[in-house]
Scaffold this active site. Structure first.
Site, PDB file in Angstrom:
ATOM      1  N   SER A  23      18.098  74.521  81.495  1.00  0.00           N
ATOM      2  CA  SER A  23      18.704  74.188  82.790  1.00  0.00           C
ATOM      3  C   SER A  23      19.307  75.418  83.460  1.00  0.00           C
ATOM      4  O   SER A  23      19.926  75.310  84.517  1.00  0.00           O
ATOM      5  CB  SER A  23      19.773  73.105  82.604  1.00  0.00           C
ATOM      6  OG  SER A  23      20.699  73.473  81.609  1.00  0.00           O
ATOM      7  N   THR A 155      24.397  49.285 125.187  1.00  0.00           N
ATOM      8  CA  THR A 155      24.119  48.437 124.019  1.00  0.00           C
ATOM      9  C   THR A 155      22.620  48.186 124.105  1.00  0.00           C
ATOM     10  O   THR A 155      22.068  48.109 125.205  1.00  0.00           O
ATOM     11  CB  THR A 155      24.880  47.096 124.050  1.00  0.00           C
ATOM     12  OG1 THR A 155      24.456  46.365 125.201  1.00  0.00           O
ATOM     13  CG2 THR A 155      26.387  47.291 124.125  1.00  0.00           C
ATOM     14  N   HIS A 156      21.983  48.121 122.952  1.00  0.00           N
ATOM     15  CA  HIS A 156      20.516  47.977 122.892  1.00  0.00           C
ATOM     16  C   HIS A 156      19.826  49.115 123.647  1.00  0.00           C
ATOM     17  O   HIS A 156      18.716  48.950 124.142  1.00  0.00           O
ATOM     18  CB  HIS A 156      20.048  46.637 123.467  1.00  0.00           C
ATOM     19  CG  HIS A 156      20.815  45.454 122.962  1.00  0.00           C
ATOM     20  ND1 HIS A 156      20.460  44.759 121.834  1.00  0.00           N
ATOM     21  CD2 HIS A 156      21.973  44.880 123.405  1.00  0.00           C
ATOM     22  CE1 HIS A 156      21.328  43.782 121.623  1.00  0.00           C
ATOM     23  NE2 HIS A 156      22.275  43.842 122.554  1.00  0.00           N
ATOM     24  N   SER A 277       8.242  76.505 122.239  1.00  0.00           N
ATOM     25  CA  SER A 277       6.956  76.101 121.670  1.00  0.00           C
ATOM     26  C   SER A 277       6.020  77.302 121.696  1.00  0.00           C
ATOM     27  O   SER A 277       6.135  78.166 122.574  1.00  0.00           O
ATOM     28  CB  SER A 277       6.385  74.967 122.508  1.00  0.00           C
ATOM     29  OG  SER A 277       4.975  74.983 122.453  1.00  0.00           O
ATOM     30  N   LYS A 283       9.003  74.698 127.103  1.00  0.00           N
ATOM     31  CA  LYS A 283       9.711  73.861 126.130  1.00  0.00           C
ATOM     32  C   LYS A 283      11.029  74.436 125.643  1.00  0.00           C
ATOM     33  O   LYS A 283      11.175  75.636 125.439  1.00  0.00           O
ATOM     34  CB  LYS A 283       8.814  73.617 124.918  1.00  0.00           C
ATOM     35  CG  LYS A 283       7.657  72.717 125.240  1.00  0.00           C
ATOM     36  CD  LYS A 283       8.042  71.261 125.263  1.00  0.00           C
ATOM     37  CE  LYS A 283       7.970  70.758 123.852  1.00  0.00           C
ATOM     38  NZ  LYS A 283       8.116  69.334 123.744  1.00  0.00           N
ATOM     39  N   ASN A 285      13.333  72.971 122.678  1.00  0.00           N
ATOM     40  CA  ASN A 285      13.396  71.873 121.708  1.00  0.00           C
ATOM     41  C   ASN A 285      14.703  71.883 120.930  1.00  0.00           C
ATOM     42  O   ASN A 285      15.215  72.939 120.568  1.00  0.00           O
ATOM     43  CB  ASN A 285      12.235  71.977 120.729  1.00  0.00           C
ATOM     44  CG  ASN A 285      10.882  71.852 121.421  1.00  0.00           C
ATOM     45  OD1 ASN A 285      10.766  71.163 122.443  1.00  0.00           O
ATOM     46  ND2 ASN A 285       9.892  72.533 120.898  1.00  0.00           N
ATOM     47  N   GLU A 290      17.095  67.951 115.223  1.00  0.00           N
ATOM     48  CA  GLU A 290      16.002  67.252 114.542  1.00  0.00           C
ATOM     49  C   GLU A 290      16.040  67.533 113.039  1.00  0.00           C
ATOM     50  O   GLU A 290      15.797  66.646 112.222  1.00  0.00           O
ATOM     51  CB  GLU A 290      14.648  67.687 115.118  1.00  0.00           C
ATOM     52  CG  GLU A 290      14.441  67.186 116.543  1.00  0.00           C
ATOM     53  CD  GLU A 290      13.220  67.791 117.212  1.00  0.00           C
ATOM     54  OE1 GLU A 290      12.273  68.199 116.510  1.00  0.00           O
ATOM     55  OE2 GLU A 290      13.211  67.874 118.454  1.00  0.00           O
ATOM     56  N   TYR A 317      26.322  60.598  75.817  1.00  0.00           N
ATOM     57  CA  TYR A 317      25.496  61.565  76.528  1.00  0.00           C
ATOM     58  C   TYR A 317      24.012  61.374  76.211  1.00  0.00           C
ATOM     59  O   TYR A 317      23.631  61.134  75.075  1.00  0.00           O
ATOM     60  CB  TYR A 317      25.911  63.005  76.145  1.00  0.00           C
ATOM     61  CG  TYR A 317      25.065  64.068  76.826  1.00  0.00           C
ATOM     62  CD1 TYR A 317      25.378  64.509  78.114  1.00  0.00           C
ATOM     63  CD2 TYR A 317      23.934  64.592  76.201  1.00  0.00           C
ATOM     64  CE1 TYR A 317      24.583  65.444  78.749  1.00  0.00           C
ATOM     65  CE2 TYR A 317      23.145  65.539  76.835  1.00  0.00           C
ATOM     66  CZ  TYR A 317      23.471  65.960  78.108  1.00  0.00           C
ATOM     67  OH  TYR A 317      22.696  66.892  78.739  1.00  0.00           O
ATOM     68  N   GLN A 322      21.189  65.717  82.501  1.00  0.00           N
ATOM     69  CA  GLN A 322      20.984  67.065  83.049  1.00  0.00           C
ATOM     70  C   GLN A 322      20.365  66.985  84.446  1.00  0.00           C
ATOM     71  O   GLN A 322      20.476  67.917  85.236  1.00  0.00           O
ATOM     72  CB  GLN A 322      20.075  67.851  82.088  1.00  0.00           C
ATOM     73  CG  GLN A 322      19.761  69.258  82.520  1.00  0.00           C
ATOM     74  CD  GLN A 322      19.171  70.070  81.378  1.00  0.00           C
ATOM     75  OE1 GLN A 322      19.875  70.398  80.432  1.00  0.00           O
ATOM     76  NE2 GLN A 322      17.891  70.378  81.444  1.00  0.00           N
ATOM     77  N   LYS A 325      22.222  67.423  88.354  1.00  0.00           N
ATOM     78  CA  LYS A 325      22.681  68.602  89.093  1.00  0.00           C
ATOM     79  C   LYS A 325      21.879  68.983  90.319  1.00  0.00           C
ATOM     80  O   LYS A 325      22.444  69.243  91.382  1.00  0.00           O
ATOM     81  CB  LYS A 325      22.750  69.798  88.148  1.00  0.00           C
ATOM     82  CG  LYS A 325      23.864  69.663  87.136  1.00  0.00           C
ATOM     83  CD  LYS A 325      23.837  70.788  86.123  1.00  0.00           C
ATOM     84  CE  LYS A 325      24.557  70.339  84.879  1.00  0.00           C
ATOM     85  NZ  LYS A 325      23.951  69.124  84.237  1.00  0.00           N
TER      86      LYS A 325
HETATM   87  N1  ARG Z   1      22.374  71.359  80.204  1.00  0.00           N
HETATM   88  C1  ARG Z   1      23.022  70.204  79.725  1.00  0.00           C
HETATM   89  C2  ARG Z   1      23.325  69.256  80.894  1.00  0.00           C
HETATM   90  O1  ARG Z   1      23.269  69.702  82.002  1.00  0.00           O
HETATM   91  C3  ARG Z   1      24.315  70.569  79.078  1.00  0.00           C
HETATM   92  C4  ARG Z   1      24.776  69.606  78.059  1.00  0.00           C
HETATM   93  C5  ARG Z   1      23.923  69.704  76.852  1.00  0.00           C
HETATM   94  N2  ARG Z   1      24.330  68.811  75.849  1.00  0.00           N
HETATM   95  C6  ARG Z   1      23.508  68.427  74.881  1.00  0.00           C
HETATM   96  N3  ARG Z   1      23.971  67.585  74.028  1.00  0.00           N
HETATM   97  N4  ARG Z   1      22.303  68.885  74.789  1.00  0.00           N
HETATM   98  O2  ARG Z   1      23.549  68.094  80.733  1.00  0.00           O
END
Ligand code: ARG
Length: 459
Positions: A23, A155-156, A277, A283, A285, A290, A317, A322, A325
């Protein structure tokens, strides 16, 4: 690079599996938080005598050195590390030797990553709130400028009643104020330390969770270690708050696009926020608006992503987590960019009062006020409503407006009509007479300005 968990396995991880598992590509963004959390943990281990004073000093100095070297660019994050946590620990041990191997005592990456993400999000929410406040200020500024610019309210998407443009814009200020509140709520709930939850069951060491939580500026620690490492509600909650915020930006964008079309021409965006454009020379824009509208999709996507990742996960966990993120990071980046472009786009946009006024004058938008006029003269509202409906039909048939229909024609519908009707339906009167709190008249605008000014104070 040797894994921090090397020990049990007889083989190295397969290369493709290793890349798949890693990661570092994205959690490198948590470097500062990982170091900050580690420092608090190390200081606590020292204070509780779990690590010696000497080792603690070495660990803290080592972590501080890594932080400085990362910030100065002297140290680069190793792209081959598994994740940011192993990178920091490996680098620390490389620098200070065996003492570095004592940092992870009474800790797991499970509570570590939960902490890092909370610390990171706390900081980002602070920035997003400031940017939202800046947008609210831009909206208030433009609204002050357009306090008396009469425009149809819809409205509408049909012309409905006369309003001032300020009132319309300030509606977005109100939405954004609630976004500030939602983000503050999310931040308050996430600012609790999971550190000390260990892998899932807590730890056998006499740690002081209160000490680390306080050192990190958090409002206490999680009371259930399984929840501490399994909870990603705060990711979902923030993504939800950001989705609602984007929904507001997208609605405003949609209106800006509409208003800057030739058909409306209510506003003109500054050249710095429009594009041309490649083929049509005329144009101009509204690409920024957008894009904001379009980017709302990916922020919603991240919310669906995290909710779906979490929905089937057994406690505690799981590596699925993971996946919390990238979507979150992308949402945070997207929202910040959108806010940063929207505030100056609003500030520099010019308001075309004439086009607004012309649109307001031609849509029978004072018909409600004409009915109210009859009510003031004693007619029941429903009867007045019907009478005015018939007058509107007559005007439409004759190609006239309420302003141009002669008094005699009015009086044929009701003897209650007098010369004063024309003043009663002037657009200025219509706006001024909306005296109920929260309506479009001056005192209500002042109340809105005051409310929003205090909402953004200090942000
Ligand atoms: N890269 C992992 C995550 O983002 C970190 C935690 C890892 N924990 C584990 N038991 N492998 O979740």
């Amino acid at each position: 690079m040797e894994k921090i968990w090397a020990g049990r396995a007889a083989k190295h991880l397969d290369q493709i599996a290793d890349d798949f598992n890693a990661s570092i590509r994205f959690d490198r963004r948590l470097a500062v938080e990982d170091l900050t959390g580690s420092m608090a943990h190390a200081a606590m281990l020292g204070a509780k005598g779990i690590n010696s004073a000497e080792d603690t000093e070495a660990i803290l100095a080592g972590l501080e050195g890594i932080l400085q070297d990362l910030q100065s660019g002297y140290l680069e994050i190793d792209p081959n590390a598994e994740d940011i946590h192993s990178f920091v620990e490996t680098e620390l041990t490389r620098r200070i030797g065996d003492a570095g191997k004592r940092l992870h005592t009474a800790r797991s990456r499970n509570d570590q990553v939960a902490l890092d993400l909370r610390l990171w999000l706390r900081k980002e929410i602070g920035e997003i709130r400031s940017l939202t406040a800046a947008l609210i200020r831009a909206i208030c500024g433009k609204s002050q400028e357009a306090r008396d610019a009469i425009v149809p309210g819809y409205t509408h998407l049909q012309r409905a009643q006369p309003i001032v443009f300020a009132h319309h814009l300030l509606a977005y200020g109100m939405m954004l104020e609630r976004d500030l509140g939602r983000l503050a709520d999310a931040c308050r709930r996430l600012n609790i330390s999971p550190l000390g939850s260990g892998a899932l069951a807590g730890t056998t060491y006499p740690i002081d969770r209160d000490m680390t939580a306080k050192a990190l500026g958090m409002n206490g620690y999680t009371l259930n270690s399984i929840d501490g490492v399994s909870d990603r509600d705060f990711v979902a909650e923030t993504c939800a708050a950001l989705s609602i915020l984007m929904m507001h930006l997208s609605r405003l964008s949609e209106e800006i696009i509409l208003w800057s079309s030739w058909e409306f021409r209510y506003v003109e965006l500054d050249d710095a926020y429009t594009t041309g454009s490649s083929i049509m020379p005329q144009k101009k824009n509204a690409d920024m608006a957008e894009l904001i509208r379009g980017k709302t999709g990916r922020v919603y996507g991240s919310l669906m992503g995290i909710l779906t990742v979490l929905k089937g996960l057994p406690l505690a966990y799981d590596k699925d987590m993971q996946e919390d993120k990238e979507g979150l990071f992308d949402s945070v980046d997207t929202v910040k960019m959108c806010l940063q472009v929207m505030a100056p786009m609003i500030s520099t946009m010019s308001v075309n009062r004439e086009a607004m006024r012309n649109a307001a004058a031609k849509g029978f938008i004072n018909a409600t006020d004409l009915a109210d006029y009859l009510v003031r003269k004693g007619m029941p509202f429903r009867t007045a409503y019907k009478t005015v409906g018939q007058i509107v039909a007559e005007c439409t048939a004759k190609g006239l407006t309420l302003e141009t229909l002669p008094l005699e024609a009015y009086q044929a519908h009701s003897p209650l009509f007098g010369e004063d009707l024309f003043d009663a339906i002037s657009l200025e009167t219509c706006v001024r007479q909306r005296i109920s709190p929260g309506s479009v008249s001056g005192p209500s605008l002042d109340a809105q300005f005051a409310f929003l000014a205090s909402a953004v104070e200090g942000l």
